[in-house]
Design a protein around this motif. Structure first.
Motif, short mmCIF file in Angstrom:
data_model
loop_
_atom_site.label_atom_id
_atom_site.label_comp_id
_atom_site.label_asym_id
_atom_site.label_seq_id
_atom_site.Cartn_x
_atom_site.Cartn_y
_atom_site.Cartn_z
N LYS A 36 0.85 -1.21 0.00
CA LYS A 36 0.00 0.00 0.00
C LYS A 36 0.88 1.25 0.00
O LYS A 36 1.94 1.28 0.63
N THR A 37 0.44 2.25 -0.72
CA THR A 37 1.07 3.58 -0.89
C THR A 37 2.31 3.56 -1.79
O THR A 37 2.79 4.61 -2.20
N SER A 39 4.21 2.77 -5.38
CA SER A 39 3.84 2.67 -6.80
C SER A 39 4.17 1.28 -7.32
O SER A 39 5.00 0.57 -6.75
N GLU A 56 -2.88 -4.92 -0.14
CA GLU A 56 -3.29 -3.53 -0.35
C GLU A 56 -4.42 -3.18 0.61
O GLU A 56 -5.20 -4.04 1.02
N LYS A 58 -6.56 -0.27 0.06
CA LYS A 58 -7.67 0.44 -0.58
C LYS A 58 -7.95 -0.12 -1.97
O LYS A 58 -7.03 -0.32 -2.76
N GLN A 60 -9.55 1.17 -4.64
CA GLN A 60 -9.30 2.05 -5.78
C GLN A 60 -7.81 2.13 -6.12
O GLN A 60 -7.40 2.06 -7.28
N GLU A 61 -7.00 2.30 -5.09
CA GLU A 61 -5.54 2.36 -5.29
C GLU A 61 -5.04 1.05 -5.91
O GLU A 61 -4.19 1.05 -6.82
N THR A 64 -5.80 0.76 -9.72
CA THR A 64 -4.88 1.59 -10.51
C THR A 64 -3.53 0.89 -10.67
O THR A 64 -2.93 0.92 -11.74
N LYS A 65 -3.06 0.27 -9.61
CA LYS A 65 -1.73 -0.34 -9.62
C LYS A 65 -1.69 -1.73 -10.24
O LYS A 65 -0.76 -2.07 -10.96
#
Length: 220
Positions: A36-37, A39, A56, A58, A60-61, A64-65
């Motif tokens: 998490k957080t 990239s 992870e 979240k 949504q994050e 994206t990843k």
């Protein structure tokens, strides 16, 4: 890039060696690299090295990843270790392989309904609020019997239990309680232990440990 690759792989292997030297059945312990957080570029060295389990917080994050990576590397197992809101269940089921934070009947029902729609079974951990902390998510252990039965009746694939023990207390006391609960329900897995206490967790039957800073360094 070469330095960062070496940094991550060295950290991961140090954890493996630590487990190997202190835990009899260390081969049963799977390390979830909590990404998490960070990239996907920062995580890529571990992916290229062949590590499979990532965590992870979240939805949504994570989309994206990971959406593209998961298409090209289907062996990767993605674990949702943060709180899941019912309005994100549909998206979570499309991407994640494990959810570690199921703790309400409303959420369990939503997952069961969505599984039918997507024709997919996801592996689930029931989150237990083992220290009965007001500010923390998780089902009170006194209500776990009822909650477990409810989830089984929904035909959810319950892999086991998960906990985050109180930060300012002796984790081992709570890990022992979790090991007993897991035994009671005849479950084979157990999700507990983080960077500061994964050895104590593994000594008390944890099969999934969630390690972030010991692999990636401090979060910015």
């Amino acid at each position: 890039r070469d330095f960062f690759f070496f940094f991550l792989i060295s950290n991961l292997n140090l954890i493996k060696e630590d487990l190997k030297s202190k835990i009899n059945n260390y081969h049963k312990v799977k390390i979830i690299a909590v990404s998490k957080t960070f990239s996907i570029e920062a995580i890529m060295p571990l992916i290229e090295y062949g590590h499979l389990d990532f965590g992870e917080n979240k939805v949504q994050e994570a989309i994206t990843k990971w959406a593209e990576v998961k298409l090209t590397k289907p062996n990767i197992k993605l674990h949702l270790i943060g709180k899941l809101q019912t309005n994100k269940v549909k998206l979570a089921l499309k991407l994640f392989d494990f959810i570690h934070s199921v703790d309400t009947k409303k959420l369990a029902k939503k997952i069961a309904d969505e599984e039918l729609k997507q024709n997919k079974k996801i592996k689930i951990f029931l989150q237990v609020n083992i220290g009965n902390e007001e500010q923390k998510s998780g089902i009170n252990k006194d209500y776990l019997n009822d909650f477990y039965s409810y989830c089984k009746n929904l035909n959810l694939n319950i892999v086991s239990l998960m906990c985050i023990p109180p930060a300012d207390d002796n984790s081992e006391i709570f890990f022992k309680q979790m090991a007993q609960l897991t035994k009671k329900f005849n479950l084979k897995e157990l999700s507990m232990g983080m960077s500061a206490d994964y050895i104590e967790a593994a000594k008390n039957s944890a099969t999934y440990i969630r390690v972030g800073s010991n692999i990636f360094g401090n979060r910015i």
